[in-house]
Motif scaffolding. Sequence first.
Motif, PDB file in Angstrom:
ATOM      1  N   ALA A  87      -5.964  15.405  -2.991  1.00 11.67           N
ATOM      2  CA  ALA A  87      -5.639  14.074  -1.327  1.00 11.67           C
ATOM      3  C   ALA A  87      -7.024  13.838  -0.675  1.00 11.67           C
ATOM      4  O   ALA A  87      -7.766  15.251  -0.953  1.00 11.67           O
ATOM      5  N   GLU A 105       3.005  10.096   3.481  1.00  6.38           N
ATOM      6  CA  GLU A 105       1.772   9.167   4.270  1.00  6.38           C
ATOM      7  C   GLU A 105      -0.111   8.694   3.775  1.00  6.38           C
ATOM      8  O   GLU A 105      -0.459   9.246   3.652  1.00  6.38           O
ATOM      9  N   TYR A 106       0.577   9.045   2.228  1.00  4.46           N
ATOM     10  CA  TYR A 106      -0.240   8.941   1.179  1.00  4.46           C
ATOM     11  C   TYR A 106      -1.326   7.735   1.098  1.00  4.46           C
ATOM     12  O   TYR A 106       0.117   7.202   0.584  1.00  4.46           O
ATOM     13  N   ILE A 166      -9.392  12.101   2.831  1.00  8.49           N
ATOM     14  CA  ILE A 166      -8.787  11.688   3.822  1.00  8.49           C
ATOM     15  C   ILE A 166     -10.325  10.643   4.097  1.00  8.49           C
ATOM     16  O   ILE A 166     -11.489  11.292   4.066  1.00  8.49           O
ATOM     17  N   LYS A 191     -10.076   6.971   9.413  1.00 10.81           N
ATOM     18  CA  LYS A 191      -8.723   8.045  10.170  1.00 10.81           C
ATOM     19  C   LYS A 191      -7.720   6.847   9.995  1.00 10.81           C
ATOM     20  O   LYS A 191      -7.480   5.852   9.612  1.00 10.81           O
ATOM     21  N   GLY A 192      -6.493   8.026   9.825  1.00 10.53           N
ATOM     22  CA  GLY A 192      -5.211   7.500   8.933  1.00 10.53           C
ATOM     23  C   GLY A 192      -4.679   6.905   7.819  1.00 10.53           C
ATOM     24  O   GLY A 192      -3.833   6.835   7.498  1.00 10.53           O
ATOM     25  N   ARG A 193      -5.745   7.193   6.662  1.00 11.19           N
ATOM     26  CA  ARG A 193      -5.979   7.446   5.464  1.00 11.19           C
ATOM     27  C   ARG A 193      -5.837   7.918   4.634  1.00 11.19           C
ATOM     28  O   ARG A 193      -7.447   8.177   5.220  1.00 11.19           O
ATOM     29  N   THR A 194      -5.323   8.891   3.545  1.00 13.39           N
ATOM     30  CA  THR A 194      -5.687   9.220   2.882  1.00 13.39           C
ATOM     31  C   THR A 194      -5.713   9.106   1.578  1.00 13.39           C
ATOM     32  O   THR A 194      -3.776   8.649   0.910  1.00 13.39           O
TER      33      THR A 194
END
Length: 252
Positions: free
Chosen positions: A44, A93-94, A46, A49-52
């Motif tokens: 995983a 939340e990937y 990053i 921001k908020g996206r992996t």
Amino acid sequence: MGVLQRFERRLEGIVEGGFAWAFKSELQPVEVASAVQREMDERAAIVAKGRTLVPNDFVVELSAPDKERLEVYSDNLGEELAKLAREYASEQEYSFVGPVRVRFDQAEDLKTGRFRIRSGVIRGSTVEGGEIRQPTSDHPQSASGIRGNPRLLLASMDDPSGAAERGAQQSFELATQVTLLGRGNDCDLRLVDNGVSRHHAEIRVDDNEAVLVDLGSTNGTFVNGQQAERPIQLVDGTRVTLGRTIMTFRRD
């Protein structure tokens, strides 16, 4: 019920114990599923921001005996593992940049009951305004093995040039047994259209038939102008409409 438990439940409904025979060695499907999850966690990244971002293309390497035992179930198991990966990504939340695929390969250095996983990030095809953007990848494209060259000819209702009426649509090959259509990044064919649901519909193809299934889309899927409320078999020339995109199914 967790992701792995749902995975095991679906497997039970596929072959009623057939996997117990196929995996009579130490190797079990749930171990492969757990390894796919670990691979996603370990790789995983990053990217915003908020996206992996996580891998979407997986190759499970098996010993020769395990590969031979698995052969008859490999397509179904690959589909279920891909579904597990999508569910796990949603839970964690990937994000993916392309369709999730899981396939099996043979490795001569592995003993019975042992396996390993290779993974990569491969972009999928995107349709926007009737234009198909094909992905670029270093991975070799293998032949689908599906007879009749099933494909979709695509055009947009908004195309001012009238390509749909002239038969000048672009072609998308249905190279896998299940093709996921929708607005999500993990779809095999991603449609950039607000009228299309994230996972809108899927087309299942085998040697004898192709079947379209609406996946509970918000605005519906239309086949030859009629809303598809149940699975519908596609024949050469069938017209499918998702949002503002017109698809004509062709098979030689």
